[in-house]
Design a protein around this motif. Structure first.
Motif, short mmCIF file in Angstrom:
data_model
loop_
_atom_site.label_atom_id
_atom_site.label_comp_id
_atom_site.label_asym_id
_atom_site.label_seq_id
_atom_site.Cartn_x
_atom_site.Cartn_y
_atom_site.Cartn_z
N VAL A 10 0.83 -1.20 0.00
CA VAL A 10 0.00 0.00 0.00
C VAL A 10 0.88 1.26 0.00
O VAL A 10 1.92 1.30 0.66
CB VAL A 10 -0.96 -0.01 1.21
CG1 VAL A 10 -0.21 0.01 2.53
CG2 VAL A 10 -1.96 1.13 1.15
N ASP A 11 0.46 2.23 -0.82
CA ASP A 11 1.11 3.55 -0.81
C ASP A 11 2.49 3.57 -1.45
O ASP A 11 3.21 4.55 -1.31
CB ASP A 11 1.24 4.03 0.65
CG ASP A 11 0.80 5.47 0.78
OD1 ASP A 11 -0.02 5.89 -0.05
OD2 ASP A 11 1.28 6.16 1.69
N HIS A 12 2.88 2.51 -2.14
CA HIS A 12 4.22 2.50 -2.74
C HIS A 12 4.29 3.20 -4.10
O HIS A 12 5.34 3.25 -4.71
CB HIS A 12 4.76 1.06 -2.81
CG HIS A 12 5.39 0.63 -1.51
ND1 HIS A 12 6.26 -0.41 -1.39
CD2 HIS A 12 5.25 1.15 -0.27
CE1 HIS A 12 6.65 -0.52 -0.13
NE2 HIS A 12 6.04 0.40 0.58
N GLY A 36 -6.90 9.07 -1.07
CA GLY A 36 -5.54 8.88 -1.58
C GLY A 36 -5.12 7.43 -1.50
O GLY A 36 -3.96 7.12 -1.28
N MET A 37 -6.07 6.51 -1.65
CA MET A 37 -5.74 5.09 -1.55
C MET A 37 -6.60 4.31 -2.54
O MET A 37 -7.77 4.64 -2.73
CB MET A 37 -6.04 4.61 -0.13
CG MET A 37 -5.75 3.14 0.09
SD MET A 37 -6.47 2.53 1.63
CE MET A 37 -5.23 3.03 2.78
N THR A 38 -6.02 3.31 -3.20
CA THR A 38 -6.80 2.50 -4.12
C THR A 38 -7.59 1.45 -3.34
O THR A 38 -7.04 0.80 -2.45
CB THR A 38 -5.86 1.80 -5.13
OG1 THR A 38 -5.08 2.80 -5.78
CG2 THR A 38 -6.66 1.04 -6.17
N VAL A 59 -3.88 -2.44 -9.03
CA VAL A 59 -4.52 -3.10 -7.89
C VAL A 59 -4.31 -2.31 -6.61
O VAL A 59 -3.36 -1.54 -6.49
CB VAL A 59 -3.98 -4.54 -7.70
CG1 VAL A 59 -4.11 -5.34 -8.98
CG2 VAL A 59 -2.54 -4.52 -7.22
N GLY A 61 -3.08 -1.91 -2.81
CA GLY A 61 -2.03 -2.56 -2.04
C GLY A 61 -2.47 -2.91 -0.62
O GLY A 61 -1.88 -3.79 0.01
N HIS A 62 -3.51 -2.23 -0.13
CA HIS A 62 -3.91 -2.48 1.26
C HIS A 62 -4.45 -3.89 1.42
O HIS A 62 -5.26 -4.35 0.61
CB HIS A 62 -4.98 -1.46 1.66
CG HIS A 62 -5.16 -1.38 3.16
ND1 HIS A 62 -5.72 -2.40 3.89
CD2 HIS A 62 -4.82 -0.43 4.05
CE1 HIS A 62 -5.73 -2.06 5.17
NE2 HIS A 62 -5.18 -0.86 5.29
N VAL A 147 12.56 4.99 -10.43
CA VAL A 147 11.87 6.11 -11.06
C VAL A 147 11.32 7.07 -10.00
O VAL A 147 11.20 6.73 -8.83
CB VAL A 147 10.68 5.65 -11.94
CG1 VAL A 147 11.12 4.61 -12.95
CG2 VAL A 147 9.54 5.10 -11.09
N SER A 148 10.97 8.24 -10.47
CA SER A 148 10.22 9.18 -9.63
C SER A 148 9.11 9.77 -10.48
O SER A 148 9.38 10.33 -11.55
CB SER A 148 11.12 10.30 -9.12
OG SER A 148 10.30 11.35 -8.62
N THR A 149 7.89 9.65 -10.01
CA THR A 149 6.79 10.25 -10.77
C THR A 149 6.75 11.75 -10.50
O THR A 149 6.12 12.50 -11.22
CB THR A 149 5.43 9.63 -10.39
OG1 THR A 149 5.27 9.74 -8.98
CG2 THR A 149 5.39 8.18 -10.80
N LEU A 150 7.46 12.16 -9.45
CA LEU A 150 7.48 13.57 -9.10
C LEU A 150 8.40 14.35 -10.04
O LEU A 150 8.03 15.39 -10.58
CB LEU A 150 7.96 13.71 -7.65
CG LEU A 150 7.51 14.92 -6.88
CD1 LEU A 150 6.00 14.83 -6.63
CD2 LEU A 150 8.25 15.00 -5.55
N1 LIG Z 1 7.94 11.83 -3.62
C1 LIG Z 1 7.28 10.96 -4.36
N2 LIG Z 1 6.03 10.61 -3.99
C2 LIG Z 1 5.37 9.71 -4.75
C3 LIG Z 1 5.95 9.12 -5.89
N3 LIG Z 1 5.06 8.25 -6.41
C4 LIG Z 1 3.98 8.30 -5.61
N4 LIG Z 1 4.16 9.17 -4.61
C5 LIG Z 1 3.20 9.51 -3.53
O1 LIG Z 1 2.96 8.37 -2.76
C6 LIG Z 1 1.60 8.33 -2.32
C7 LIG Z 1 0.97 7.03 -2.71
O2 LIG Z 1 0.90 6.91 -4.12
P1 LIG Z 1 -0.15 5.99 -4.84
O3 LIG Z 1 0.20 5.97 -6.27
O4 LIG Z 1 -1.53 6.33 -4.46
O5 LIG Z 1 0.23 4.59 -4.16
P2 LIG Z 1 -0.42 3.18 -4.45
O6 LIG Z 1 0.68 2.16 -4.46
O7 LIG Z 1 -1.27 3.24 -5.67
O8 LIG Z 1 -1.30 2.97 -3.16
P3 LIG Z 1 -2.49 1.89 -2.98
O9 LIG Z 1 -3.16 1.78 -4.29
O10 LIG Z 1 -3.38 2.43 -1.92
O11 LIG Z 1 -1.83 0.61 -2.60
C8 LIG Z 1 0.93 9.53 -2.97
O12 LIG Z 1 0.85 10.56 -2.02
C9 LIG Z 1 1.85 9.88 -4.10
O13 LIG Z 1 1.79 11.25 -4.43
C10 LIG Z 1 7.29 9.53 -6.27
O14 LIG Z 1 7.87 9.07 -7.24
N5 LIG Z 1 7.88 10.43 -5.46
#
Ligand SMILES: Nc1nc2c(ncn2[C@@H]2O[C@H](COP(=O)(O)OP(=O)(O)OP(=O)(O)O)[C@@H](O)[C@H]2O)c(=O)[nH]1
Ligand SMILES: [Mg+2]
Length: 617
Positions: A10-12, A36-38, A59, A61-62, A147-150
């Motif tokens: 979750v949250d990765h 902010g969670m799937t 999918v 993650g939780h 990677v970084s999506t940011l």
């Molecule tokens: N700094 C940073 N934050 C990121 C990056 N990718 C995602 N995040 C943050 O991480 C948090 C979780 O991102 P999600 O894409 O919702 O994570 P997820 O894996 O889809 O979470 P679940 O679907 O709930 O399992 C969000 O607040 C995003 O903005 C990144 O590359 N860098």
């Protein structure tokens, strides 16, 4: 076409990655956006300039939503195993890997996300940890991309690697009969019912007549779409949306199958089963299980031919399912324990069994079954069963337990009572129908209360509450916050309701942690003429999408971020004062005080004089 799947804790950053790759936010529900969670599967379309394309299934993650992850997992061929650079391998990273090991993934790419949050040393540690986790699994030879999506770092290299992996994937069995496990059902105004899923094999054409199971009905394919574009035909590996006229949405659910009539439903399957090494101690010769086949979750009993396995070597077994379903030969499946829902193992299906292989009941079993059958919907205690079947009470309880394990009886708890499965199944079906109809009428509601159900069904409410508890435990229905719903029900606000709450609980970018006043939100709900607003508000609060703190309303995502900052502050500098907490989130005392009290009350923090520490888990 092929299907890419995400997996990971979750949250990765799985959904953020999908958005970076495709431009589509896979989190479809307002509840997901606010929190902010799937919660449920998300879908996106990946396209390259040279025409290579794929569907992406994202999918949750939780662990609470693992059943939804499982509903999307069977169709995945190219896996993006997502691990956050700053957190490394966590429990669901491993659990998702273990699940996918039983399914159809051909190739894996490891994506280390949040590269911007770590230095080179921490990145190297995470890399080493991942290498350890995938060693000896199907993902062992996966390449890893940081990677970084940011910042966008690494995204283009990853896109290119995905392209090459897609091109190298073998095609799906196109000459096999069509088989589409349904993962979504919805009504499109003016078009009727649409079902979507990953076409596991074969091809579909507009105009085809196909069979819909478990309805057992033939339907004509009116039209076909792949990610919004009409097609005359789709082939295996595509994400297909199929318009099936003449079927009501309320009749259909995730887990149904649209297929060539080449398959017949069966309730007993011969399988080759492999246990997870960690789970062998939980296996009995007859083990009650939750079975995940295609997009379906079906309760059943796994019966081993000989003794239960003692290691991870494959063994022969029979899977008896509570309801018949269609499978294709060699279809992969996964099983979890009924409760707690531990992953037990998985395997592939072999022959379908026409006749049940259960032994004939002994006279004593028959007497207990007869007593239950004649009692109908009136549940019986072991003592009552003993009297009716002329047995000692312990023996009656033991035999009733056997009937429960065979699926011929149901057990209610507190106190333990037994019900005939046929009568119980009929009631379960009626409950399901009422729930499904009400969800179609008011999709923004969490579900239906036991009182409303009891009235509609004409059943005694105290009995119904216990019956519903058993149904919920078996996974036939979902239960939360005092509402009952079909298992896949995800409350969905109408566009109007959604816009309303996005406006009524807005975030000011200049002051991201300032809430909205509850009174203002309630007044707006009262004076706005949009149907179902107050129920929709209850839904958002019950699911944590909105959080009431004192006289204020926060978005769930605000609370998550505030909590993260609070925890960071404590970890870094020890217990915090109100002033330090206020500074950490950059608001005023007016908001900080009720927030802090709310964190105390919900068990996040512990108060000691003027200081707060984190409660140890
Ligand atoms: N700094 C940073 N934050 C990121 C990056 N990718 C995602 N995040 C943050 O991480 C948090 C979780 O991102 P999600 O894409 O919702 O994570 P997820 O894996 O889809 O979470 P679940 O679907 O709930 O399992 C969000 O607040 C995003 O903005 C990144 O590359 N860098
Ligand atoms: Mg997500």
């Amino acid at each position: 076409m092929h299907v890419i799947g995400t997996a990971g804790h979750v949250d990765h950053g799985k959904s953020a990655l999908v958005r970076a790759l495709t431009g589509t936010d896979p989190d479809r529900w307002i509840e997901e956006k606010l929190r902010g969670m799937t919660l449920d599967l998300g879908f996106a379309h990946l396209r390259y300039d040279d025409g290579v394309e794929a569907g992406i299934v994202d999918v949750p993650g939780h662990e609470r939503f693992l059943h939804n992850m499982l509903a999307g997992a069977a169709g995945m061929e190219l896996l993006l195993l997502v691990v956050a650079a700053n957190e490394g391998v966590r429990p669901q990273t491993l659990e998702h890997l273990a699940i996918l090991d039983f399914l159809n993934v051909r190739r894996t790419i490891v994506v280390i996300t949040k590269r911007d949050l770590v230095d080179d040393e921490a990145l190297a540690t995470t890399r080493a940890e991942i290498a350890g986790a995938i060693r000896g699994t199907f993902a062992a030879d996966a390449r890893a991309f940081a990677v970084s999506t940011l910042t966008g770092e690494g995204i283009e290299e990853l896109r290119a690697a995905i392209h090459d992996a897609l091109v190298a994937l073998p095609p799906r069995a196109e000459s096999a009969p069509a088989f589409l496990p349904i993962d979504r059902v919805f009504a499109l105004s003016g078009h009727g019912t649409i079902v979507t899923g990953t076409l596991m094999q074969g091809a579909l054409h507009a105009g085809d007549t196909l069979r819909l199971d478990p309805l057992g009905r033939d339907v004509r394919v009116r039209s076909l779409q792949v990610f919004g574009a009409s097609r005359n035909a789709v082939t295996g590996g595509a994400r297909a949306a199929v318009n099936v006229p003449g079927v009501d949405v309320a009749e259909l659910h995730r887990g149904a199958v649209l297929h060539d009539a080449a398959f017949a439903p069966a309730a007993s399957l011969r399988v080759r089963f492999r246990a997870l090494a960690d789970a062998v101690a939980l296996l009995r010769r007859r083990t009650p299980v939750r079975t995940y086949l295609g997009a379906a979750e079906i309760l059943g009993t796994l019966v081993f031919d000989a003794q239960p396995p003692i290691d991870g070597e494959p063994v022969e077994a029979t899977l008896h399912l509570r309801r018949a379903t269609v499978v294709y030969a060699g279809e992969a499946f996964v099983v979890r324990a009924v409760s707690p829902k531990v992953l037990l193992g998985g395997g592939t299906t072999g022959a379908l069994l026409a006749a049940p292989t259960e032994e004939m009941p002994a006279p004593e079993v028959a007497a207990v079954a007869q007593a239950l059958a004649s009692s109908g919907l009136r549940p019986l205690s072991a003592a009552e069963l003993a009297a009716a079947a002329n047995l000692r009470e312990e023996r009656a309880a033991e035999l009733a337990g056997t009937l429960v394990a065979n699926g011929a009886a149901r057990r209610l708890h507190k106190p333990v009572l037994y019900l005939d499965a046929t009568a119980a199944d009929t009631l379960s079906r009626r409950i399901f129908e009422v729930l499904a109809r009400r969800e179609a009428e008011a999709p923004w509601m969490l579900g239906t209360t036991s009182l409303a159900l009891a009235r509609e069904l004409g059943v005694d409410e105290p009995f119904l509450v216990r019956f519903l508890a058993a149904d919920a435990e078996d996974g036939r229905i979902g239960a939360r916050a005092g509402y009952y719903a079909t298992p896949a029900h995800q409350p969905r606000l109408t566009a109007e309701q959604q816009e309303f709450f996005e406006r009524a609980v807005a975030i000011d970018p200049a002051q991201p942690f300032v809430p909205s006043a509850l009174d203002d939100v309630v007044a707006a709900v009262r004076t706005t003429r949009i149907a179902g607003l107050s129920q929709a508000f209850d839904t958002l609060v019950a699911t944590g999408a909105l959080v009431k703190v004192g006289g204020d309303v926060y978005r769930g995502s605000q609370i998550t971020e505030i909590r993260r900052r609070l925890e960071d502050a404590v970890r870094r500098n020890g217990p915090v004062t109100m002033a330090r907490f206020r500074d950490a989130i950059g608001t005023t005392r007016k908001y900080a005080v009720p927030l802090m009290e709310w964190f105390d009350a919900t068990g996040v923090t512990v108060r000691d004089g003027d200081l707060r520490t984190l409660r140890q888990r």
